[in-house]
Design a protein around this motif. Structure first.
Motif, PDB file in Angstrom:
ATOM      1  N   ASP A   1      41.535  36.854  41.232  1.00 16.85           N
ATOM      2  CA  ASP A   1      40.322  37.125  41.906  1.00 16.85           C
ATOM      3  C   ASP A   1      39.817  38.178  41.568  1.00 16.85           C
ATOM      4  O   ASP A   1      40.291  39.673  41.803  1.00 16.85           O
ATOM      5  CB  ASP A   1      40.689  37.098  43.483  1.00 16.85           C
ATOM      6  CG  ASP A   1      39.409  36.916  44.316  1.00 16.85           C
ATOM      7  OD1 ASP A   1      38.265  37.518  43.921  1.00 16.85           O
ATOM      8  OD2 ASP A   1      39.402  36.211  45.387  1.00 16.85           O
ATOM      9  N   VAL A   2      38.583  38.350  40.875  1.00 19.71           N
ATOM     10  CA  VAL A   2      38.004  39.654  40.422  1.00 19.71           C
ATOM     11  C   VAL A   2      36.870  40.359  41.330  1.00 19.71           C
ATOM     12  O   VAL A   2      36.086  41.257  40.894  1.00 19.71           O
ATOM     13  CB  VAL A   2      37.429  39.245  39.011  1.00 19.71           C
ATOM     14  CG1 VAL A   2      38.331  38.948  37.993  1.00 19.71           C
ATOM     15  CG2 VAL A   2      36.227  38.221  38.812  1.00 19.71           C
ATOM     16  N   ARG A   3      36.795  39.872  42.445  1.00 21.49           N
ATOM     17  CA  ARG A   3      35.981  40.397  43.373  1.00 21.49           C
ATOM     18  C   ARG A   3      36.461  41.732  44.185  1.00 21.49           C
ATOM     19  O   ARG A   3      37.528  42.103  43.709  1.00 21.49           O
ATOM     20  CB  ARG A   3      35.739  39.470  44.573  1.00 21.49           C
ATOM     21  CG  ARG A   3      35.069  37.999  44.334  1.00 21.49           C
ATOM     22  CD  ARG A   3      34.869  37.289  45.537  1.00 21.49           C
ATOM     23  NE  ARG A   3      36.546  36.907  45.952  1.00 21.49           N
ATOM     24  CZ  ARG A   3      36.668  36.643  47.260  1.00 21.49           C
ATOM     25  NH1 ARG A   3      35.593  36.420  48.141  1.00 21.49           N
ATOM     26  NH2 ARG A   3      37.901  36.271  47.707  1.00 21.49           N
TER      27      ARG A   3
ATOM     28  N   ARG B   1      40.327  34.189  50.677  1.00 29.38           N
ATOM     29  CA  ARG B   1      40.617  33.979  49.290  1.00 29.38           C
ATOM     30  C   ARG B   1      41.339  32.837  49.011  1.00 29.38           C
ATOM     31  O   ARG B   1      41.891  32.361  50.117  1.00 29.38           O
ATOM     32  CB  ARG B   1      41.656  35.455  48.944  1.00 29.38           C
ATOM     33  CG  ARG B   1      42.745  35.348  49.842  1.00 29.38           C
ATOM     34  CD  ARG B   1      43.042  36.938  49.619  1.00 29.38           C
ATOM     35  NE  ARG B   1      44.352  37.136  51.019  1.00 29.38           N
ATOM     36  CZ  ARG B   1      43.986  37.555  52.086  1.00 29.38           C
ATOM     37  NH1 ARG B   1      42.543  37.819  52.287  1.00 29.38           N
ATOM     38  NH2 ARG B   1      44.734  37.763  53.015  1.00 29.38           N
TER      39      ARG B   1
ATOM     40  N   MET C   1      36.947  43.498  38.907  1.00 37.57           N
ATOM     41  CA  MET C   1      36.507  43.388  37.645  1.00 37.57           C
ATOM     42  C   MET C   1      36.542  44.543  36.961  1.00 37.57           C
ATOM     43  O   MET C   1      37.032  44.518  35.614  1.00 37.57           O
ATOM     44  CB  MET C   1      35.054  42.986  38.053  1.00 37.57           C
ATOM     45  CG  MET C   1      34.069  42.754  36.494  1.00 37.57           C
ATOM     46  SD  MET C   1      32.462  41.914  37.021  1.00 37.57           S
ATOM     47  CE  MET C   1      32.079  41.459  35.354  1.00 37.57           C
TER      48      MET C   1
ATOM     49  N   ARG D   1      30.546  36.657  37.742  1.00 38.19           N
ATOM     50  CA  ARG D   1      31.559  37.470  37.166  1.00 38.19           C
ATOM     51  C   ARG D   1      32.890  37.002  36.775  1.00 38.19           C
ATOM     52  O   ARG D   1      33.465  37.616  35.646  1.00 38.19           O
ATOM     53  CB  ARG D   1      32.040  38.613  38.503  1.00 38.19           C
ATOM     54  CG  ARG D   1      30.764  39.417  39.122  1.00 38.19           C
ATOM     55  CD  ARG D   1      31.403  40.178  39.978  1.00 38.19           C
ATOM     56  NE  ARG D   1      31.315  39.407  41.447  1.00 38.19           N
ATOM     57  CZ  ARG D   1      31.750  39.693  42.517  1.00 38.19           C
ATOM     58  NH1 ARG D   1      32.090  41.001  42.999  1.00 38.19           N
ATOM     59  NH2 ARG D   1      31.574  39.022  43.760  1.00 38.19           N
ATOM     60  N   SER D   2      33.243  35.878  37.005  1.00 43.98           N
ATOM     61  CA  SER D   2      34.533  35.305  36.746  1.00 43.98           C
ATOM     62  C   SER D   2      34.337  34.899  35.303  1.00 43.98           C
ATOM     63  O   SER D   2      35.219  35.024  34.311  1.00 43.98           O
ATOM     64  CB  SER D   2      35.199  34.229  37.508  1.00 43.98           C
ATOM     65  OG  SER D   2      34.214  33.306  37.995  1.00 43.98           O
TER      66      SER D   2
ATOM     67  N   TYR E   1      37.574  40.233  48.918  1.00 45.02           N
ATOM     68  CA  TYR E   1      39.114  39.458  48.939  1.00 45.02           C
ATOM     69  C   TYR E   1      39.512  39.431  50.338  1.00 45.02           C
ATOM     70  O   TYR E   1      40.159  38.478  50.625  1.00 45.02           O
ATOM     71  CB  TYR E   1      39.721  40.137  47.810  1.00 45.02           C
ATOM     72  CG  TYR E   1      41.065  39.571  47.695  1.00 45.02           C
ATOM     73  CD1 TYR E   1      41.324  38.533  46.905  1.00 45.02           C
ATOM     74  CD2 TYR E   1      42.142  40.182  48.210  1.00 45.02           C
ATOM     75  CE1 TYR E   1      42.487  37.740  46.615  1.00 45.02           C
ATOM     76  CE2 TYR E   1      43.423  39.481  48.144  1.00 45.02           C
ATOM     77  CZ  TYR E   1      43.731  38.327  47.210  1.00 45.02           C
ATOM     78  OH  TYR E   1      44.872  37.985  47.140  1.00 45.02           O
TER      79      TYR E   1
ATOM     80  N   ASN F   1      44.117  39.935  43.706  1.00 42.24           N
ATOM     81  CA  ASN F   1      43.064  40.803  43.490  1.00 42.24           C
ATOM     82  C   ASN F   1      43.177  41.709  42.498  1.00 42.24           C
ATOM     83  O   ASN F   1      44.079  42.644  42.502  1.00 42.24           O
ATOM     84  CB  ASN F   1      42.617  41.337  44.841  1.00 42.24           C
ATOM     85  CG  ASN F   1      41.195  42.027  44.895  1.00 42.24           C
ATOM     86  OD1 ASN F   1      41.136  43.107  45.591  1.00 42.24           O
ATOM     87  ND2 ASN F   1      40.211  41.248  44.316  1.00 42.24           N
TER      88      ASN F   1
ATOM     89  N   CYS G   1      35.515  34.125  41.688  1.00 39.94           N
ATOM     90  CA  CYS G   1      34.647  35.343  42.049  1.00 39.94           C
ATOM     91  C   CYS G   1      33.926  34.701  43.386  1.00 39.94           C
ATOM     92  O   CYS G   1      34.229  33.480  43.473  1.00 39.94           O
ATOM     93  CB  CYS G   1      33.902  36.096  41.126  1.00 39.94           C
ATOM     94  SG  CYS G   1      32.575  35.167  40.301  1.00 39.94           S
ATOM     95  N   GLU G   2      32.891  35.331  43.614  1.00 40.74           N
ATOM     96  CA  GLU G   2      31.917  34.510  44.776  1.00 40.74           C
ATOM     97  C   GLU G   2      31.263  33.365  44.357  1.00 40.74           C
ATOM     98  O   GLU G   2      31.493  32.334  44.963  1.00 40.74           O
ATOM     99  CB  GLU G   2      31.150  35.583  45.464  1.00 40.74           C
ATOM    100  CG  GLU G   2      30.620  35.290  46.595  1.00 40.74           C
ATOM    101  CD  GLU G   2      31.255  34.822  47.591  1.00 40.74           C
ATOM    102  OE1 GLU G   2      31.093  33.991  48.515  1.00 40.74           O
ATOM    103  OE2 GLU G   2      32.590  35.485  47.759  1.00 40.74           O
TER     104      GLU G   2
ATOM    105  N   GLY H   1      32.575  29.602  42.052  1.00 39.45           N
ATOM    106  CA  GLY H   1      33.322  30.392  42.750  1.00 39.45           C
ATOM    107  C   GLY H   1      33.685  30.179  44.192  1.00 39.45           C
ATOM    108  O   GLY H   1      33.817  28.804  44.364  1.00 39.45           O
TER     109      GLY H   1
END
Length: 126
Positions: free
Chosen positions: A49-51, A60, A69, A94-95, A56, A66, A89-90, A116
């Motif tokens: 999870d890159v948030r 999640r 990014m 981003r992911s 997070y 976590n 991600c959301e 996401g």
């Protein structure tokens, strides 16, 4: 065949590959149901999870880790290139960029959660 005709056909073939997805990013976008199946069938899957930590903490996917990014590249020495990785991600944006970066660094089994967490209809931890 003259060189200009050869170049023309090479360009046509590359365009066809690009349009049909043969030159895809190297990772696979997964719909939530596909991602859930992958999670359920692979206990060794790394759910990355890159948030940011505050995102997070709100909600999640159970079992996710976590790695914000901005910290992913620093963590790469700790992740096996043969590891299956689902990046989330959301919204999936981003992911997707992190998934592409992982593939460019030689990771072979990389998936992106399409849409996401916002599109995740299954259980979330809080």
């Amino acid at each position: 065949m003259p060189r200009s005709k050869y170049v023309f056909w090479v360009i046509i073939v590359l365009l066809l590959f690009a349009l049909t997805g043969c030159l895809k990013a190297g990772y696979k976008d997964l719909e939530p149901d596909e991602a859930k199946k992958l999670i359920d069938e692979n206990p060794m899957l790394l759910i990355m999870d890159v948030r940011e930590p505050y995102e997070y903490a709100e909600a999640r996917i159970p079992g996710s880790h976590n790695i914000p990014m901005g910290e992913v590249e620093q963590q790469l020495p700790n992740i096996d290139k043969e590891q299956e990785i689902l990046v989330v991600c959301e919204t999936g944006s981003r992911s997707a960029s992190i998934a592409q970066m992982l593939v460019s660094k030689g990771y072979k089994h990389v998936y992106n959660l399409k849409g996401g967490i916002a599109n995740w209809p299954y259980e979330l931890e809080k």
